[in-house]
Write a protein that holds these residues in place. Structure first.
Motif, PDB file in Angstrom:
ATOM      1  N   THR A  61      84.867  63.762   5.011  1.00 13.84           N
ATOM      2  CA  THR A  61      86.161  63.860   5.668  1.00 13.84           C
ATOM      3  C   THR A  61      87.089  64.770   4.877  1.00 13.84           C
ATOM      4  O   THR A  61      87.034  64.819   3.646  1.00 13.84           O
ATOM      5  CB  THR A  61      86.825  62.483   5.839  1.00 13.84           C
ATOM      6  OG1 THR A  61      88.043  62.638   6.583  1.00 13.84           O
ATOM      7  CG2 THR A  61      87.158  61.838   4.492  1.00 13.84           C
ATOM      8  N   MET A 229      81.529  60.415   3.056  1.00 16.58           N
ATOM      9  CA  MET A 229      81.553  59.178   3.834  1.00 16.58           C
ATOM     10  C   MET A 229      80.351  59.165   4.758  1.00 16.58           C
ATOM     11  O   MET A 229      79.817  60.227   5.100  1.00 16.58           O
ATOM     12  CB  MET A 229      82.819  59.077   4.699  1.00 16.58           C
ATOM     13  CG  MET A 229      84.104  58.871   3.961  1.00 16.58           C
ATOM     14  SD  MET A 229      85.470  58.619   5.137  1.00 16.58           S
ATOM     15  CE  MET A 229      86.823  58.388   3.979  1.00 16.58           C
ATOM     16  N   ASP A 233      82.151  56.370   9.303  1.00 12.42           N
ATOM     17  CA  ASP A 233      83.408  56.251   8.568  1.00 12.42           C
ATOM     18  C   ASP A 233      84.191  57.563   8.578  1.00 12.42           C
ATOM     19  O   ASP A 233      85.424  57.561   8.657  1.00 12.42           O
ATOM     20  CB  ASP A 233      83.142  55.821   7.123  1.00 12.42           C
ATOM     21  CG  ASP A 233      82.763  54.352   7.011  1.00 12.42           C
ATOM     22  OD1 ASP A 233      83.086  53.591   7.948  1.00 12.42           O
ATOM     23  OD2 ASP A 233      82.154  53.967   6.002  1.00 12.42           O
ATOM     24  N   ASP A 236      85.879  57.697  11.849  1.00 11.49           N
ATOM     25  CA  ASP A 236      87.013  56.771  11.856  1.00 11.49           C
ATOM     26  C   ASP A 236      88.212  57.353  11.115  1.00 11.49           C
ATOM     27  O   ASP A 236      89.359  57.094  11.462  1.00 11.49           O
ATOM     28  CB  ASP A 236      86.625  55.433  11.218  1.00 11.49           C
ATOM     29  CG  ASP A 236      85.998  54.469  12.211  1.00 11.49           C
ATOM     30  OD1 ASP A 236      86.028  54.756  13.425  1.00 11.49           O
ATOM     31  OD2 ASP A 236      85.479  53.424  11.771  1.00 11.49           O
ATOM     32  N   SER A 237      87.940  58.146  10.075  1.00 13.89           N
ATOM     33  CA  SER A 237      89.032  58.713   9.286  1.00 13.89           C
ATOM     34  C   SER A 237      89.861  59.718  10.082  1.00 13.89           C
ATOM     35  O   SER A 237      90.976  60.075   9.682  1.00 13.89           O
ATOM     36  CB  SER A 237      88.488  59.395   8.022  1.00 13.89           C
ATOM     37  OG  SER A 237      87.909  60.666   8.320  1.00 13.89           O
ATOM     38  N   ALA A 241      91.309  54.195  12.966  1.00 12.67           N
ATOM     39  CA  ALA A 241      90.424  53.468  12.062  1.00 12.67           C
ATOM     40  C   ALA A 241      90.273  52.037  12.524  1.00 12.67           C
ATOM     41  O   ALA A 241      91.222  51.398  12.977  1.00 12.67           O
ATOM     42  CB  ALA A 241      90.965  53.512  10.638  1.00 12.67           C
TER      43      ALA A 241
END
Length: 254
Positions: A61, A229, A233, A236-237, A241
């Motif tokens: 990310t 990540m 994840d 999601d970042s 989230a």
């Protein structure tokens, strides 16, 4: 999927092709209903997983770190064909209309002509295969030397590169992955530094600025700071989230 510190990318045949694909998310995606975002992320994860083990992908990310890129996929494959096929598959997902590939650097592994016998882990330049350290941070940038560099004698270039390598050995917590783009892309090299200590990388770059070889650097930007990540994840970042795509995978796994 591949975990850092395991064989993973080393299982691909010698002479690997590498792409650093950076994506920028359209902010309008965050306005979609949570259910749609969950399905988009799950679909993208499934698409990437379908290429395992032919293609190895590591995800990072950049959300909140750069204005022009939110997600990095570090892709390693036997040829450019598999990289192109993965790119097409990603463009075919439901999330694709909200993703723009802001940067993409294509390169391949190759033995360094400046290093022969030393065996400093991660910095010896002798490997034809990418072997990620699985560190928390990845720093990536394209690199171009001046044409004057290539007019120097091999002895002169070797002398300066020996100093360059000596400086690098002072920072064993920073692992260098060098790939070559001559004729494949606009830059000559793509370099990717892995570390768990960002301050060590800052000190390394500062010291390298004083090396004689830096006089022959034409371009070494943009520079991307990336955090490792799992792909769920990392997605999601990008926003929302907690509305993750499916079950969690181990940290740093794709």
């Amino acid at each position: 999927m591949t975990e850092p510190g395991r064989d993973g990318m080393q299982e691909i045949a010698s002479g690997q092709f590498v792409q650093y694909a950076f994506y920028k998310l359209d902010p309008s995606w965050r306005l979609l209903p949570a259910e749609a975002r969950v399905e988009h992320k799950a679909g993208l994860v499934r698409t990437v997983e379908q290429f395992d083990p032919r293609v190895s992908v590591r995800s990072y990310t950049l959300a909140g770190l750069r204005a022009d890129a939110d997600l990095l996929l570090w892709v390693v494959a036997p040829s450019p064909v598999e990289i192109q096929e993965l790119g097409t598959a990603i463009l075919s997902t439901a999330m694709a209309p909200y993703l723009r590939q802001s940067y993409a650097y294509l390169a391949m592994t190759k033995r360094s002509i400046y290093i022969s016998n030393h065996r400093h882990e991660g910095q010896d330049g002798t490997r034809l295969q990418i072997a990620p350290a699985g560190a928390r941070y990845l720093f990536v940038y394209p690199f171009v030397k001046t044409r004057a560099w290539y007019q120097l004698s091999m002895d002169e270039r070797q002398r300066m590169m020996t100093e360059h390598i000596r400086i690098g050995h002072k920072y064993p917590t920073v692992k260098l992955n060098t790939t070559y783009s001559f004729g494949l892309d606009d830059q000559e090299f793509v370099v990717a530094f892995e570390t768990d200590e960002p301050s060590d990388f800052v000190d390394l770059v500062m010291e390298l600025r004083g090396a004689e070889s830096s006089l022959y650097t034409l371009r070494d930007t943009p520079i991307f700071t990336c955090i490792a990540m799992s792909l769920p994840d990392a997605l999601d970042s990008l926003g929302g989230a907690g509305a993750g795509a499916g079950s969690r995978q181990p940290a740093f796994a794709v």
